[in-house]
Design an enzyme around this catalytic site. Structure first.
Site, PDB file in Angstrom:
ATOM      1  N   ASP A 321       0.837  -1.237  -0.012  1.00 25.60           N
ATOM      2  CA  ASP A 321       0.006   0.032  -0.105  1.00 25.60           C
ATOM      3  C   ASP A 321       0.841   1.252   0.030  1.00 25.60           C
ATOM      4  O   ASP A 321       2.028   1.214   0.510  1.00 25.60           O
ATOM      5  CB  ASP A 321      -0.792   0.052   1.073  1.00 25.60           C
ATOM      6  CG  ASP A 321      -1.768   1.240   1.519  1.00 25.60           C
ATOM      7  OD1 ASP A 321      -2.514   1.337   0.355  1.00 25.60           O
ATOM      8  OD2 ASP A 321      -1.605   2.001   2.266  1.00 25.60           O
ATOM      9  N   GLU A 374       0.927  -0.489  -5.086  1.00 27.45           N
ATOM     10  CA  GLU A 374       0.121   0.630  -5.324  1.00 27.45           C
ATOM     11  C   GLU A 374       0.873   1.819  -5.335  1.00 27.45           C
ATOM     12  O   GLU A 374       1.228   2.532  -4.378  1.00 27.45           O
ATOM     13  CB  GLU A 374      -0.958   0.805  -4.173  1.00 27.45           C
ATOM     14  CG  GLU A 374      -2.041   1.798  -4.570  1.00 27.45           C
ATOM     15  CD  GLU A 374      -2.693   2.664  -3.364  1.00 27.45           C
ATOM     16  OE1 GLU A 374      -3.836   3.214  -3.660  1.00 27.45           O
ATOM     17  OE2 GLU A 374      -2.045   2.559  -2.302  1.00 27.45           O
TER      18      GLU A 374
END
Length: 643
Positions: A321, A374
């Site tokens: 993330d 990401e």
């Protein structure tokens, strides 16, 4: 029968000098086997060995339900070599015991009770104690693990169903509680197989104090959240999914952590896990602390966490993330609020080195798993090998495609002819990285509306637009990711406090959307042209993107073999087109393998009666062409007969 425990009688410790050396070098990647709490035997007595890193502590003791939570009753001793590790054995403490570390710092008269950074299990929030836990489990997923390399390969069909476990399905008759890990296993597997997905991606399952953070404020980097069951319950879920042929990807958050007092922040009276410098310590967007990735011990902690989920939980991949926030020193900061690197630039050199370290270590130990970034900027080489200067990820979320595509489909079809670039520009960079096309949770929260809610028009047109969007996504180069609820056209924006609107599947239009997603997934998996050459420019070929007045685009997808070819035509207006000529590379009968406007999907039934015979009429620079019927707000997919 009691399990045989490690016997530390000879050494008095689970930690060797070599462990300490690796830890201090930033190269110990299985710290969870050494630090934390581990049931052992010492001189014939069963108990638990505790070890914690607190180099600036004056005293450390273990408090728990076994000693009345009394500080000093079970003190730990600091190791002599200067590692800052405190350790000790407490007899008659074992599996299930609640505990924390009481730390008195050498600075500022600071004393605090901390949870164990390496705990395998925690109390259910809002309670905050760590729990001594044994991770013994009998796995029965050998067949999956042996074939995982093929399922995770770069030319494999990878279609990811993104799930928040707390809100995927609720039990209304029991105060709307979430399903447990075990309760979810068969229901999730059945649904995923019906919908054709290959992998599930769980929003961060790691323990987190604030439920509404969806797990992105991680605190327990070695523990699945206890909200839905024990560690073995989560292992059962993964084991069951593997037995049903479904891969499991876990969201992982090494970028920041919450400031809760019992967690990692200010751990021993100093900024131990987080940066000491204010300009690099605090994340202004998420109001959380940023890991000090230049500190070797912190790197060992985080890389160990990554390997832990792959080793102990058989995870098939990690989605990392907020990589963008790690790469840039000025991320979410104004001028004067950040400190340049040694070369005067804004690149975070420590984070770059850390990410390369993670990827190299993961791939060295588990070459058949996926590590997915990401990353929302144009940072070069995210999926390039570290040996050539890249970051070493396997896949990267294509955020540019996502934003442009959703902006395009939000337009009333009348205005789409003015912005064809939103639909076509992604091909210019589609092969610069190995991409995942994400329609994720972030796009259906915070008043952004559900996916179907973003679509213009009345209910019929909204559903048609959603089917068109999904058809375009599944035929565009790149792996696929779809957040839960979109696969059947949930109307409401996602709420972590509510279950999905499963009742919608009582109605044929929503049954049709789910059937469309299932058929897209099955076609995507069956036809090599739709997945083999996702990162190869030779796997995509425009037929025509110039018909902006009618808002129609047509393109070919190609596999490795010459006859592995698929034609896709998207009609992005509600006007059906008849006799619309599209050039194709060769003659013969072209079968209409999917049509989003088919009645069974909730469409109007406009189509090509199963297929079209190619005519030797040149079009779009090709010697053959098909006179097609293009349905309103529809996508049609053709393949040569017999393919």
């Amino acid at each position: 029968m009691q399990q045989a425990l490690p016997d530390i009688t000879k050494t008095g410790s689970l930690i060797t000098d070599y462990d300490v050396y690796l830890f201090r070098q930033g190269n110990h990647f299985r710290l969870y086997e050494r630090l934390g709490s581990h049931p052992v035997v010492l001189e014939g007595t069963r108990g638990t060995f505790f070890a914690v890193w607190a180099p600036n502590a004056a005293e450390v003791s273990v408090i728990g339900d076994f000693n009345g939570w009394e500080a000093g009753k079970n003190p730990l001793a600091v190791r002599s070599e200067g590692s800052g590790i405190w350790e000790g054995f407490i007899p008659d403490v074992g599996h299930g015991a609640l505990y924390k570390y009481h730390i008195r710092s050498r600075y500022n008269d600071y004393s605090v009770d901390k949870g164990d950074p390496f705990a395998y299990y925690w109390e259910i929030p809002p309670k905050t104690a760590s729990i001594v836990w044994d991770l013994t489990y009998t796995w029965r997923d050998r067949a999956w693990m042996r074939g995982r390399e093929e399922n995770n390969s770069h030319d494999a069909p990878i279609s990811i169903y993104e799930v928040h476990p707390g809100s995927w399905r609720k039990v209304p008759e029991e105060e709307n509680r979430s399903l447990s890990y075990r309760e979810a296993a068969d229901k999730l597997a059945d649904h995923m197989l019906d919908a054709g997905f290959t992998h599930v991606e769980f929003l961060p399952i790691m323990e987190h104090p604030f439920y509404a953070s969806w797990g992105y404020q991680t605190l327990g980097y070695f523990a699945p959240t206890s909200r839905y069951g024990t560690p073995q319950d989560f292992m059962y879920l993964i084991n069951y999914l593997h037995q049903r042929g479904i891969g499991v990807i876990l969201d992982w958050v090494p970028s920041h952590f919450p400031a809760d007092g019992y967690g990692l922040s200010y751990f021993d009276g100093t900024h131990l896990y987080e940066h000491a410098l204010p300009g690099q310590r605090y994340h202004p967007e998420w109001k959380s602390y940023i890991f000090n990735l230049g500190r070797n011990e912190v790197r060992s902690f985080l890389v160990s966490s990554a390997l832990f989920w792959l080793e102990r939980y058989h995870a098939d991949g990690l989605r990392v993330d907020a990589v963008s926030s790690m790469l840039y020193l000025d991320y979410a900061r104004s001028a004067g609020e950040w400190i340049p690197n040694v070369y005067g630039g804004r690149e975070n050199l420590e984070a770059i080195g850390f990410l390369r370290k993670v990827n190299d270590t993961v791939h060295a130990n588990y070459p058949d798993v996926l590590v997915i970034a990401e990353e929302a900027t144009s940072w070069p080489g995210v999926t390039a090998p570290t040996a050539t200067g890249g970051l070493g990820f396997d896949l990267k979320w294509n955020m540019g495609w996502m934003h442009d595509t959703l902006d395009y489909f939000a337009l009333d079809p009348v205005f789409r002819k003015y912005r064809p670039d939103l639909l076509t520009f992604s091909i210019w960079y589609a092969f610069s990285e190995r991409y995942v096309l994400p329609l994720s949770h972030d796009e259906v929260v915070h008043e952004k509306s559900s996916l179907i809610g973003k679509m213009p028009g009345d209910e019929w047109r909204k559903r048609a637009n959603l089917r068109l969007l999904l058809g375009y996504m599944f035929t565009h180069p790149g792996k696929k990711l779809l957040f839960m609820g979109a696969e059947f056209g949930q109307w409401s924006e996602w709420s972590h406090d509510a279950g999905l609107e499963w009742h919608l599947l009582e109605y044929p239009p929503h049954q049709g959307i789910l059937q469309w997603v299932g058929d897209l997934n099955r076609l995507y998996r069956r036809l090599p042209a739709l997945h083999e050459r996702d990162a190869d420019p030779g796997g995509f070929e425009w037929v025509d993107f110039s018909d902006v007045e009618k808002s129609i685009v047509s393109y070919l997808r190609r596999g490795h073999a010459a006859d592995e070819v698929v034609l896709v035509s998207c009609n992005c207006t509600p006007v059906p087109r008849y006799g619309y000529r599209v050039g194709v590379p060769f003659g013969g009968f072209w079968e209409e393998v999917l049509n989003s406007d088919a009645v069974e999907y909730g469409g109007s039934g406009v189509g090509n009666m199963g297929g079209v015979e190619a005519e030797q009429v040149p079009a779009h620079g090709r010697p053959w062409s098909l006179p097609l019927t293009l349905p309103p707000l529809g996508v049609v997919i053709f393949a040569p007969e017999g393919v």
